[in-house]
Design a protein around this motif. Structure first.
Motif, PDB file in Angstrom:
ATOM      1  N   LEU A 243      -8.156 -11.581  23.995  1.00  0.00           N
ATOM      2  CA  LEU A 243      -8.207 -12.528  25.106  1.00  0.00           C
ATOM      3  C   LEU A 243      -8.295 -13.969  24.591  1.00  0.00           C
ATOM      4  O   LEU A 243      -7.531 -14.844  25.027  1.00  0.00           O
ATOM      5  CB  LEU A 243      -9.403 -12.190  26.001  1.00  0.00           C
ATOM      6  CG  LEU A 243      -9.722 -13.122  27.160  1.00  0.00           C
ATOM      7  CD1 LEU A 243      -8.523 -13.328  28.052  1.00  0.00           C
ATOM      8  CD2 LEU A 243     -10.899 -12.556  27.971  1.00  0.00           C
ATOM      9  N   LEU A 244      -9.198 -14.225  23.668  1.00  0.00           N
ATOM     10  CA  LEU A 244      -9.421 -15.590  23.173  1.00  0.00           C
ATOM     11  C   LEU A 244      -8.219 -16.135  22.407  1.00  0.00           C
ATOM     12  O   LEU A 244      -7.758 -17.255  22.659  1.00  0.00           O
ATOM     13  CB  LEU A 244     -10.649 -15.621  22.269  1.00  0.00           C
ATOM     14  CG  LEU A 244     -11.996 -15.373  22.946  1.00  0.00           C
ATOM     15  CD1 LEU A 244     -13.062 -15.075  21.896  1.00  0.00           C
ATOM     16  CD2 LEU A 244     -12.409 -16.578  23.795  1.00  0.00           C
ATOM     17  N   MET A 248      -5.320 -16.496  25.592  1.00  0.00           N
ATOM     18  CA  MET A 248      -5.717 -17.873  25.893  1.00  0.00           C
ATOM     19  C   MET A 248      -5.164 -18.884  24.894  1.00  0.00           C
ATOM     20  O   MET A 248      -5.106 -20.074  25.185  1.00  0.00           O
ATOM     21  CB  MET A 248      -7.248 -17.985  25.918  1.00  0.00           C
ATOM     22  CG  MET A 248      -7.904 -17.292  27.081  1.00  0.00           C
ATOM     23  SD  MET A 248      -9.696 -17.569  26.995  1.00  0.00           S
ATOM     24  CE  MET A 248     -10.228 -16.747  28.497  1.00  0.00           C
ATOM     25  N   GLY A 249      -4.814 -18.419  23.710  1.00  0.00           N
ATOM     26  CA  GLY A 249      -4.256 -19.311  22.713  1.00  0.00           C
ATOM     27  C   GLY A 249      -5.259 -20.252  22.077  1.00  0.00           C
ATOM     28  O   GLY A 249      -4.889 -21.334  21.610  1.00  0.00           O
ATOM     29  N   LEU A 250      -6.538 -19.861  22.020  1.00  0.00           N
ATOM     30  CA  LEU A 250      -7.537 -20.707  21.375  1.00  0.00           C
ATOM     31  C   LEU A 250      -7.402 -20.619  19.858  1.00  0.00           C
ATOM     32  O   LEU A 250      -6.847 -19.656  19.322  1.00  0.00           O
ATOM     33  CB  LEU A 250      -8.944 -20.302  21.824  1.00  0.00           C
ATOM     34  CG  LEU A 250      -9.196 -20.365  23.342  1.00  0.00           C
ATOM     35  CD1 LEU A 250     -10.644 -20.021  23.647  1.00  0.00           C
ATOM     36  CD2 LEU A 250      -8.837 -21.735  23.901  1.00  0.00           C
ATOM     37  N   SER A 251      -7.916 -21.595  19.157  1.00  0.00           N
ATOM     38  CA  SER A 251      -7.701 -21.711  17.715  1.00  0.00           C
ATOM     39  C   SER A 251      -8.771 -20.979  16.909  1.00  0.00           C
ATOM     40  O   SER A 251      -9.936 -20.925  17.293  1.00  0.00           O
ATOM     41  CB  SER A 251      -7.692 -23.187  17.313  1.00  0.00           C
ATOM     42  OG  SER A 251      -6.621 -23.873  17.927  1.00  0.00           O
ATOM     43  N   ILE A 332     -16.886 -13.915  31.755  1.00  0.00           N
ATOM     44  CA  ILE A 332     -17.911 -14.458  30.857  1.00  0.00           C
ATOM     45  C   ILE A 332     -17.406 -15.716  30.165  1.00  0.00           C
ATOM     46  O   ILE A 332     -18.120 -16.731  30.066  1.00  0.00           O
ATOM     47  CB  ILE A 332     -18.321 -13.395  29.809  1.00  0.00           C
ATOM     48  CG1 ILE A 332     -19.135 -12.294  30.473  1.00  0.00           C
ATOM     49  CG2 ILE A 332     -19.137 -14.039  28.670  1.00  0.00           C
ATOM     50  CD1 ILE A 332     -19.526 -11.167  29.553  1.00  0.00           C
ATOM     51  N   PHE A 333     -16.176 -15.696  29.680  1.00  0.00           N
ATOM     52  CA  PHE A 333     -15.642 -16.859  28.964  1.00  0.00           C
ATOM     53  C   PHE A 333     -15.394 -18.037  29.891  1.00  0.00           C
ATOM     54  O   PHE A 333     -15.580 -19.190  29.490  1.00  0.00           O
ATOM     55  CB  PHE A 333     -14.365 -16.471  28.223  1.00  0.00           C
ATOM     56  CG  PHE A 333     -14.581 -15.477  27.111  1.00  0.00           C
ATOM     57  CD1 PHE A 333     -15.794 -15.409  26.431  1.00  0.00           C
ATOM     58  CD2 PHE A 333     -13.579 -14.579  26.738  1.00  0.00           C
ATOM     59  CE1 PHE A 333     -16.010 -14.502  25.425  1.00  0.00           C
ATOM     60  CE2 PHE A 333     -13.772 -13.673  25.723  1.00  0.00           C
ATOM     61  CZ  PHE A 333     -14.986 -13.615  25.052  1.00  0.00           C
ATOM     62  N   LYS A 334     -15.001 -17.764  31.109  1.00  0.00           N
ATOM     63  CA  LYS A 334     -14.855 -18.850  32.077  1.00  0.00           C
ATOM     64  C   LYS A 334     -16.179 -19.580  32.260  1.00  0.00           C
ATOM     65  O   LYS A 334     -16.256 -20.809  32.210  1.00  0.00           O
ATOM     66  CB  LYS A 334     -14.390 -18.310  33.438  1.00  0.00           C
ATOM     67  CG  LYS A 334     -12.908 -18.071  33.569  1.00  0.00           C
ATOM     68  CD  LYS A 334     -12.615 -17.603  34.985  1.00  0.00           C
ATOM     69  CE  LYS A 334     -11.126 -17.401  35.211  1.00  0.00           C
ATOM     70  NZ  LYS A 334     -10.852 -16.903  36.579  1.00  0.00           N
ATOM     71  N   LYS A 335     -17.235 -18.801  32.448  1.00  0.00           N
ATOM     72  CA  LYS A 335     -18.561 -19.402  32.668  1.00  0.00           C
ATOM     73  C   LYS A 335     -19.065 -20.051  31.384  1.00  0.00           C
ATOM     74  O   LYS A 335     -19.661 -21.144  31.424  1.00  0.00           O
ATOM     75  CB  LYS A 335     -19.540 -18.321  33.128  1.00  0.00           C
ATOM     76  CG  LYS A 335     -19.234 -17.786  34.522  1.00  0.00           C
ATOM     77  CD  LYS A 335     -20.152 -16.632  34.880  1.00  0.00           C
ATOM     78  CE  LYS A 335     -19.820 -16.083  36.278  1.00  0.00           C
ATOM     79  NZ  LYS A 335     -20.619 -14.873  36.604  1.00  0.00           N
TER      80      LYS A 335
END
Length: 340
Positions: A243-244, A248-251, A332-335
């Motif tokens: 997911l991350l 979501m494309g996070l680094s 959880i990640f949104k919050k």
């Protein structure tokens, strides 16, 4: 099946399949090896030492479509060839991929112990028996019309004598394609694909919002602790890694890329945590564990910890990459990142 018949049937089945029978790939089960954190099953049905597919997971060429056949069955094109399965299975033994089945509303009568321990599935698995590939007599008694197993499991030939058995190799398909394959197997491909399309869009939008807030180049590291060791994860080992990093494309921090991206995870001593920590940390730990290790200097000196940029997740509820788990982690990640 009457109980008196079960031992006779089992003995006959074992005798017929004994010749030439060898244990299948002895890679670790979804629960993980003795020296590795539980993986994704898969993930992660959690994964152990099964070879991670890394960033090339999505290129796997496993199971295909299901073609209509007579008598209420379909021919499912599995990674090991065609398997005749019920068009709408009603009594499924999920030795692997049980969370994917649950997420599609499939009816399980047997499930692996790791899925059973997962708090996200407790209510949905009431009355479902815990089984492994070694519980042949117990599986016979459950009268399954479909068995889902891992390619590394023993007794695959014997399981096929009990009911149609479809085998998956963990990591051969990425987490989204795996869900679509389970949809094909259960006659619910449209529902599975609809979720994939919707989730992909929502996760990407959330990723954009997070990067807009924390910065395009801000890094995120996923750690796990069992109060003895620390692990750092790549981009396909559950704990929200798919997911991350993928959705979501996070680094990812550079040292994590070097040591964990290929194998899927990397074991760390507490003294080097700061070398692997990103600007933000996602920490997976068991809700049943104590907090002693979180009070050590090795942890409290991590910059993300000092800056209060740590998002905690429950290991038992995060060791898969099925829709139920991913929706739970997305919230959880949104919050955690956005405060909403």
């Amino acid at each position: 099946m009457k109980k008196a018949v079960v031992p006779i049937l089992l003995a006959l089945m074992l005798a017929l399949s004994a010749c030439g029978n060898k244990a299948a790939n002895e890679g670790a089960s979804n629960a993980g090896s003795a020296n590795a954190p539980a993986g994704n099953g898969a993930a992660n049905e959690a994964t152990g030492t099964n070879a991670a597919a890394g960033s090339n997971a999505s290129s796997g060429n496993a199971a295909g479509s299901a073609a209509e056949a007579p008598s209420g069955t379909v021919t499912y094109q599995s990674e090991n060839g065609p398997v005749e399965v019920p068009a709408h299975p009603q009594r499924i033994v999920g030795l692997t991929n049980a969370p994917n089945v649950v997420s599609l509303g499939g009816t399980l009568v047997g499930v692996d112990e790791w899925t059973n321990k997962n708090p996200l599935f407790t209510d949905k698995l009431k009355g479902v028996q815990i089984v492994s590939e070694n519980d042949l007599e117990k599986i016979i008694e459950l009268q399954p019309d479909l068995i889902i197993a891992g390619s590394y499991m023993k007794n695959l030939d014997k399981l096929k004598e009990i009911a149609p058995t479809v085998v998956y190799t963990w990591g051969k398909l990425d987490y989204l394609k795996q869900q679509v394959e389970i949809g094909k197997l259960l006659g619910k491909e449209k529902e599975a694909q609809a979720w994939v399309d919707d989730f992909t869009l929502r996760a990407a939008e959330t990723g954009k919002a997070i990067k807009a807030k924390i910065g395009e180049n801000a890094t995120v590291t996923v750690f796990e602790t069992d109060n003895k060791d620390f692990y750092v994860f790549g981009n396909n080992w559950a704990r929200g890694t798919e997911l991350l990093y993928q959705a979501m494309g996070l680094s990812m921090q550079e040292k994590v890329k070097k040591d964990a991206l290929g194998p899927g995870y990397y074991t760390l001593s507490p003294e080097v945590l700061s070398q692997y920590a990103g600007d933000y940390v996602v920490l997976s730990r068991s809700s049943a564990s104590d907090n002693a290790i979180m009070k050590t200097a090795a942890w409290t000196n991590v910059p993300a910890v000092k800056n209060k940029r740590v998002i905690e997740i429950d290991t038992e509820a995060s060791s898969y990459s099925d829709p139920t788990t991913l929706e739970y982690l997305l919230d959880i990640f949104k919050k955690g990142f956005l405060g909403s």
